[in-house]
Design a protein around this motif. Structure first.
Motif, mmCIF file in Angstrom:
data_model
loop_
_atom_site.group_PDB
_atom_site.id
_atom_site.type_symbol
_atom_site.label_atom_id
_atom_site.label_comp_id
_atom_site.label_asym_id
_atom_site.label_seq_id
_atom_site.Cartn_x
_atom_site.Cartn_y
_atom_site.Cartn_z
ATOM 1 N N ILE A 237 0.844 -1.189 0.000
ATOM 2 C CA ILE A 237 0.000 0.000 0.000
ATOM 3 C C ILE A 237 0.880 1.240 0.000
ATOM 4 O O ILE A 237 2.055 1.198 0.381
ATOM 5 N N THR A 238 0.305 2.337 -0.436
ATOM 6 C CA THR A 238 1.034 3.595 -0.485
ATOM 7 C C THR A 238 1.251 4.127 0.924
ATOM 8 O O THR A 238 0.353 4.060 1.767
ATOM 9 N N GLU A 239 2.432 4.633 1.175
ATOM 10 C CA GLU A 239 2.739 5.204 2.482
ATOM 11 C C GLU A 239 1.785 6.356 2.799
ATOM 12 O O GLU A 239 1.535 7.214 1.955
ATOM 13 N N ALA A 240 1.247 6.345 4.007
ATOM 14 C CA ALA A 240 0.396 7.447 4.433
ATOM 15 C C ALA A 240 1.229 8.719 4.595
ATOM 16 O O ALA A 240 2.416 8.678 4.904
ATOM 17 N N THR A 241 0.582 9.857 4.370
ATOM 18 C CA THR A 241 1.279 11.136 4.466
ATOM 19 C C THR A 241 1.669 11.437 5.911
ATOM 20 O O THR A 241 0.843 11.369 6.815
ATOM 21 N N GLN A 242 2.932 11.741 6.118
ATOM 22 C CA GLN A 242 3.394 12.108 7.453
ATOM 23 C C GLN A 242 3.390 13.627 7.594
ATOM 24 O O GLN A 242 3.430 14.346 6.601
ATOM 25 N N TYR A 243 3.339 14.093 8.803
ATOM 26 C CA TYR A 243 3.332 15.530 9.038
ATOM 27 C C TYR A 243 4.254 15.870 10.205
ATOM 28 O O TYR A 243 4.580 15.019 11.025
ATOM 29 N N GLU A 244 4.680 17.107 10.263
ATOM 30 C CA GLU A 244 5.535 17.567 11.351
ATOM 31 C C GLU A 244 4.667 17.843 12.572
ATOM 32 O O GLU A 244 3.786 18.703 12.535
ATOM 33 N N PRO A 245 4.864 17.115 13.663
ATOM 34 C CA PRO A 245 3.976 17.263 14.826
ATOM 35 C C PRO A 245 4.185 18.595 15.538
ATOM 36 O O PRO A 245 5.283 19.167 15.512
ATOM 37 N N ASP A 246 3.105 19.071 16.164
ATOM 38 C CA ASP A 246 3.178 20.308 16.946
ATOM 39 C C ASP A 246 3.888 20.093 18.280
ATOM 40 O O ASP A 246 4.376 21.037 18.898
ATOM 41 N N GLY A 247 3.904 18.875 18.742
ATOM 42 C CA GLY A 247 4.558 18.534 20.002
ATOM 43 C C GLY A 247 4.599 17.028 20.117
ATOM 44 O O GLY A 247 4.318 16.312 19.148
ATOM 45 N N THR B 75 -4.724 15.612 18.274
ATOM 46 C CA THR B 75 -4.064 16.835 18.733
ATOM 47 C C THR B 75 -2.848 17.207 17.888
ATOM 48 O O THR B 75 -2.097 18.112 18.241
ATOM 49 N N SER B 76 -2.638 16.481 16.767
ATOM 50 C CA SER B 76 -1.492 16.742 15.868
ATOM 51 C C SER B 76 -0.159 16.634 16.603
ATOM 52 O O SER B 76 0.758 17.430 16.386
ATOM 53 N N HIS B 77 -0.058 15.644 17.481
ATOM 54 C CA HIS B 77 1.167 15.411 18.231
ATOM 55 C C HIS B 77 1.854 14.145 17.729
ATOM 56 O O HIS B 77 1.236 13.279 17.101
ATOM 57 N N GLY B 78 3.142 14.062 18.022
ATOM 58 C CA GLY B 78 3.874 12.827 17.807
ATOM 59 C C GLY B 78 3.905 12.022 19.080
ATOM 60 O O GLY B 78 3.354 12.431 20.112
ATOM 61 N N ILE B 79 4.560 10.870 19.031
ATOM 62 C CA ILE B 79 4.648 9.987 20.192
ATOM 63 C C ILE B 79 6.112 9.768 20.520
ATOM 64 O O ILE B 79 6.908 9.411 19.646
ATOM 65 N N HIS C 81 11.648 9.532 19.237
ATOM 66 C CA HIS C 81 10.542 10.313 18.703
ATOM 67 C C HIS C 81 10.006 9.647 17.451
ATOM 68 O O HIS C 81 10.715 9.495 16.460
ATOM 69 N N LEU C 82 8.763 9.243 17.497
ATOM 70 C CA LEU C 82 8.122 8.620 16.355
ATOM 71 C C LEU C 82 6.949 9.478 15.917
ATOM 72 O O LEU C 82 5.978 9.614 16.659
ATOM 73 N N PRO C 83 7.000 10.086 14.727
ATOM 74 C CA PRO C 83 5.866 10.872 14.269
ATOM 75 C C PRO C 83 4.661 9.988 14.010
ATOM 76 O O PRO C 83 4.804 8.855 13.564
ATOM 77 N N VAL C 84 3.496 10.511 14.311
ATOM 78 C CA VAL C 84 2.275 9.765 14.091
ATOM 79 C C VAL C 84 1.955 9.753 12.609
ATOM 80 O O VAL C 84 2.014 10.779 11.943
ATOM 81 N N VAL C 85 1.654 8.594 12.085
ATOM 82 C CA VAL C 85 1.213 8.442 10.697
ATOM 83 C C VAL C 85 -0.295 8.314 10.698
ATOM 84 O O VAL C 85 -0.841 7.472 11.407
ATOM 85 N N ARG C 86 -0.972 9.133 9.944
ATOM 86 C CA ARG C 86 -2.435 9.152 9.988
ATOM 87 C C ARG C 86 -3.011 7.794 9.625
ATOM 88 O O ARG C 86 -2.671 7.223 8.597
ATOM 89 N N GLY C 87 -3.904 7.316 10.519
ATOM 90 C CA GLY C 87 -4.600 6.071 10.256
ATOM 91 C C GLY C 87 -3.817 4.827 10.631
ATOM 92 O O GLY C 87 -4.308 3.727 10.487
#
Length: 293
Positions: free
Chosen positions: A178-188, A268-272, A283-289
């Motif tokens: 499957i196509t990689e989900a879009t990652q984003y820069e977390p706010d915190g 909350t647009s945060h990472g984990i 630090h692992l950015p959250v991948v949507r879904g």
């Protein structure tokens, strides 16, 4: 990105016998190839093929089955070498490492075996498969799975699928790309601390207590002890049936907890940030879904 989807096969008695015989044959062949690789010191696939392919074909394996058997053995030795290099089997001279290095790799009679599109075809509408066996090709072998898994297979299945047997039940593990989900820069970041008394504690105040899971494990230990003391046929049968129940229950509890944390982080647009044995968090950015692993 590759993920796997598991489906359960529902063969009739004759089909189940053919599938079991096929797994037994290919794994016996893999053990022979493994002994050749060990004795001749040729674990690489190309060299190993020169010493084993002709005999595998003469022994009744099809061309693709023979190729996959050799490939499976080669990959097993590559994994062993990587584990030794990484120190996962202990230091040089340790008993565990010496045992691994002093004898050929052995495959169980019901170990997984790969099938490609030449050996295995899917009929999604009818929810059946057609699969090569040592006794001939089996057609219209039924399989069952969730609606989501079936949709994933239709859209994204690609490459090989592994046939495995667990306690007399057959499964296919299919690879989906499957196509990689879009990652984003977390706010915190949400800090997550893992433990035993509390399975997970986050910086937002969420706490997943481990008391219930630990009580469940203790009950399972006591139940296994009682069944082992009885040592009757029915007790042994129940022990076999419950073999992986605790593992499945624990995996489900952990998945539910992870999903809650990921959902909150995504909302909350945060990472984990997972606590680790090294200084500082990972630090692992959250991948949507998707839940980061």
């Amino acid at each position: 990105m590759r993920i796997v989807v598991q489906v359960k096969l529902m063969p009739d008695a004759a089909q189940a016998q053919a599938l079991a015989a096929t797994l037994r044959t290919v794994n016996e062949s893999a053990n022979w190839v493994s002994s050749v690789a060990f004795e001749r010191g040729v674990p690489r696939e190309y060299e190993l093929r020169k010493h084993s392919y002709t005999k595998l074909k003469a022994g009744g394996l099809g061309a693709q089955a023979a190729q996959h058997t050799i490939k499976k053995v080669s990959h097993a030795y590559a994994a062993l070498k990587a584990n030794i290099r990484a120190g996962n089997l202990g230091k040089p001279g340790s008993r565990r490492r010496s045992n691994a290095e002093s004898k050929p790799i052995v495959f169980r009679h019901d170990a997984a075996h790969p099938f490609d599109d030449r050996c295995l075809s899917w009929q999604y509408d009818a929810q059946t498969i057609s699969i090569w066996t040592t006794g001939g090709r089996l057609k219209a072998v039924r399989f069952i799975c969730s609606a989501g898994a079936l949709k994933m297979l239709r859209k994204h299945r690609k490459g090989e699928s592994d046939l495995i047997e667990r306690d007399g039940i057959f499964y296919l593990i299919a690879v989906c790309e499957i196509t990689e989900a879009t990652q984003y820069e977390p706010d915190g970041f949400i800090g997550v601390d893992l433990g035993i008394a509390n399975i997970a504690t986050t910086s937002t105040g969420f706490r997943a207590a481990g008391r219930s899971l630990n009580r469940y494990r203790k009950r399972q230990v006591e139940l296994r002890r009682k069944l082992q003391v009885k040592n009757t046929k029915s007790a042994k049968r129940r022990l076999r049936n419950r073999r992986s129940k605790e593992r499945r229950h624990t995996a489900n509890v952990n998945h539910i907890i992870a999903k809650k944390i990921v959902t909150e982080a995504e909302r909350t647009s945060h990472g984990i940030a997972l606590g680790s044995g090294r200084p500082g968090p990972i630090h692992l950015p959250v991948v949507r879904g998707r839940c980061p692993r």
